[in-house]
Design an enzyme around this catalytic site. Sequence first.
Site, PDB file in Angstrom:
ATOM      1  N   ASP A 218      50.604  12.456  60.526  1.00 49.89           N
ATOM      2  CA  ASP A 218      51.777  11.767  61.044  1.00 49.89           C
ATOM      3  C   ASP A 218      52.147  10.635  60.082  1.00 49.89           C
ATOM      4  OD1 ASP A 218      53.089  11.387  64.186  1.00 49.89           O
ATOM      5  OD2 ASP A 218      53.417   9.805  62.711  1.00 49.89           O
ATOM      6  N   ILE A 219      53.455  10.511  59.811  1.00 48.54           N
ATOM      7  CA  ILE A 219      53.928   9.545  58.810  1.00 48.54           C
ATOM      8  C   ILE A 219      53.791   8.094  59.304  1.00 48.54           C
ATOM      9  CG2 ILE A 219      56.385   9.406  59.464  1.00 48.54           C
ATOM     10  CD1 ILE A 219      57.037   9.895  56.472  1.00 48.54           C
TER      11      ILE A 219
ATOM     12  N   ASN B 245      54.737  15.893  73.782  1.00 50.84           N
ATOM     13  CA  ASN B 245      55.876  15.424  74.566  1.00 50.84           C
ATOM     14  C   ASN B 245      56.976  16.489  74.610  1.00 50.84           C
ATOM     15  OD1 ASN B 245      54.592  12.882  74.763  1.00 50.84           O
ATOM     16  ND2 ASN B 245      55.468  12.225  72.813  1.00 50.84           N
TER      17      ASN B 245
ATOM     18  N   HIS C 236      59.526  10.988  75.861  1.00 50.09           N
ATOM     19  CA  HIS C 236      59.156  10.347  74.592  1.00 50.09           C
ATOM     20  C   HIS C 236      59.147  11.283  73.393  1.00 50.09           C
ATOM     21  CE1 HIS C 236      58.163   6.812  76.948  1.00 50.09           C
ATOM     22  NE2 HIS C 236      57.433   7.583  77.734  1.00 50.09           N
ATOM     23  N   GLN C 237      59.808  12.448  73.502  1.00 51.44           N
ATOM     24  CA  GLN C 237      59.895  13.337  72.338  1.00 51.44           C
ATOM     25  C   GLN C 237      61.033  12.869  71.438  1.00 51.44           C
ATOM     26  OE1 GLN C 237      60.693  17.472  73.245  1.00 51.44           O
ATOM     27  NE2 GLN C 237      60.136  18.150  71.182  1.00 51.44           N
TER      28      GLN C 237
ATOM     29  N   HIS D 251      55.318  19.767  68.832  1.00 52.22           N
ATOM     30  CA  HIS D 251      54.195  19.247  68.042  1.00 52.22           C
ATOM     31  C   HIS D 251      53.149  18.636  68.962  1.00 52.22           C
ATOM     32  CE1 HIS D 251      57.402  16.227  68.299  1.00 52.22           C
ATOM     33  NE2 HIS D 251      56.453  15.321  68.387  1.00 52.22           N
TER      34      HIS D 251
ATOM     35  N   HIS E 172      50.085  15.964  69.066  1.00 51.93           N
ATOM     36  CA  HIS E 172      49.480  14.836  68.372  1.00 51.93           C
ATOM     37  C   HIS E 172      47.962  14.874  68.588  1.00 51.93           C
ATOM     38  CE1 HIS E 172      53.284  12.350  67.994  1.00 51.93           C
ATOM     39  NE2 HIS E 172      53.641  13.094  69.026  1.00 51.93           N
TER      40      HIS E 172
HETATM   41  P1  AMP Z   1      57.318  12.550  69.205  1.00 49.25           P
HETATM   42  O1  AMP Z   1      57.687  11.187  69.735  1.00 49.25           O
HETATM   43  O2  AMP Z   1      56.263  13.207  70.037  1.00 49.25           O
HETATM   44  O3  AMP Z   1      58.538  13.421  68.984  1.00 49.25           O
HETATM   45  O4  AMP Z   1      56.634  12.280  67.810  1.00 49.25           O
HETATM   46  C1  AMP Z   1      57.236  12.537  66.583  1.00 49.25           C
HETATM   47  C2  AMP Z   1      56.242  12.119  65.514  1.00 49.25           C
HETATM   48  O5  AMP Z   1      56.660  12.672  64.278  1.00 49.25           O
HETATM   49  C3  AMP Z   1      56.132  10.595  65.336  1.00 49.25           C
HETATM   50  O6  AMP Z   1      54.790  10.185  65.576  1.00 49.25           O
HETATM   51  C4  AMP Z   1      56.559  10.396  63.880  1.00 49.25           C
HETATM   52  O7  AMP Z   1      55.835   9.370  63.235  1.00 49.25           O
HETATM   53  C5  AMP Z   1      56.302  11.752  63.263  1.00 49.25           C
HETATM   54  N1  AMP Z   1      57.111  12.072  62.100  1.00 49.25           N
HETATM   55  C6  AMP Z   1      58.447  11.957  61.971  1.00 49.25           C
HETATM   56  N2  AMP Z   1      58.845  12.357  60.740  1.00 49.25           N
HETATM   57  C7  AMP Z   1      57.717  12.745  60.085  1.00 49.25           C
HETATM   58  C8  AMP Z   1      57.455  13.245  58.772  1.00 49.25           C
HETATM   59  N3  AMP Z   1      58.434  13.456  57.881  1.00 49.25           N
HETATM   60  N4  AMP Z   1      56.176  13.515  58.428  1.00 49.25           N
HETATM   61  C9  AMP Z   1      55.170  13.309  59.317  1.00 49.25           C
HETATM   62  N5  AMP Z   1      55.361  12.843  60.562  1.00 49.25           N
HETATM   63  C10 AMP Z   1      56.601  12.552  60.946  1.00 49.25           C
END
Ligand code: AMP
Length: 142
Positions: free
Chosen positions: A29-30, A86, A92-93, A99, A101
């Site tokens: 995760d970034i 999510n 919270h998505q 995906h 986590h």
């Molecule tokens: P969610 O709130 O469950 O949709 O989580 C989305 C997740 O994607 C967040 O934790 C972000 O930090 C992560 N994210 C968004 N863009 C990227 C990316 N380019 N590379 C890795 N993680 C990412």
Amino acid sequence: MSCLFCRIIKGEIPSFKIYESSKVYAFLDINPLAEGHTLVIPKFHAAKMHEVPDEYLAEIMPAARKIALALGATPDDTFQYNILQNNGTLAHQVVQHVHYHIIPKPNEEAGLGVGWPQTPTDFDALKKTHEKLAAKIESLSK
Ligand code: AMP
Ligand code: ZN
């Protein structure tokens, strides 16, 4: 193709790959909640979990298990972590590609914080919910 995570799967956007199979892809995760925070995604575009075919879902948890082991999970229970997925903006998505986590919980402050607003209920209410849900699930094709 505008989906961010589909583009990551294709290598059009860089990611730190942790694991890959024919059906799933996992990467860091970034913006991690803790070091090692990893995302596992199906190689199938869908916004929500219930839209993903079983053969893709079937590979998610085995991948998550490998990642947990790689992060340090052992039978002695010192390594702690949450798995979160999510579905929907209200839930919270943010990224609209399914995906999971995998989030290490090294201490009180780092990792996932969870709100758990439980509402007390009673046996009759649970019984009604059970009747509705059990009948519905029975009617779904396998
Ligand atoms: P969610 O709130 O469950 O949709 O989580 C989305 C997740 O994607 C967040 O934790 C972000 O930090 C992560 N994210 C968004 N863009 C990227 C990316 N380019 N590379 C890795 N993680 C990412
Ligand atoms: Zn996608």
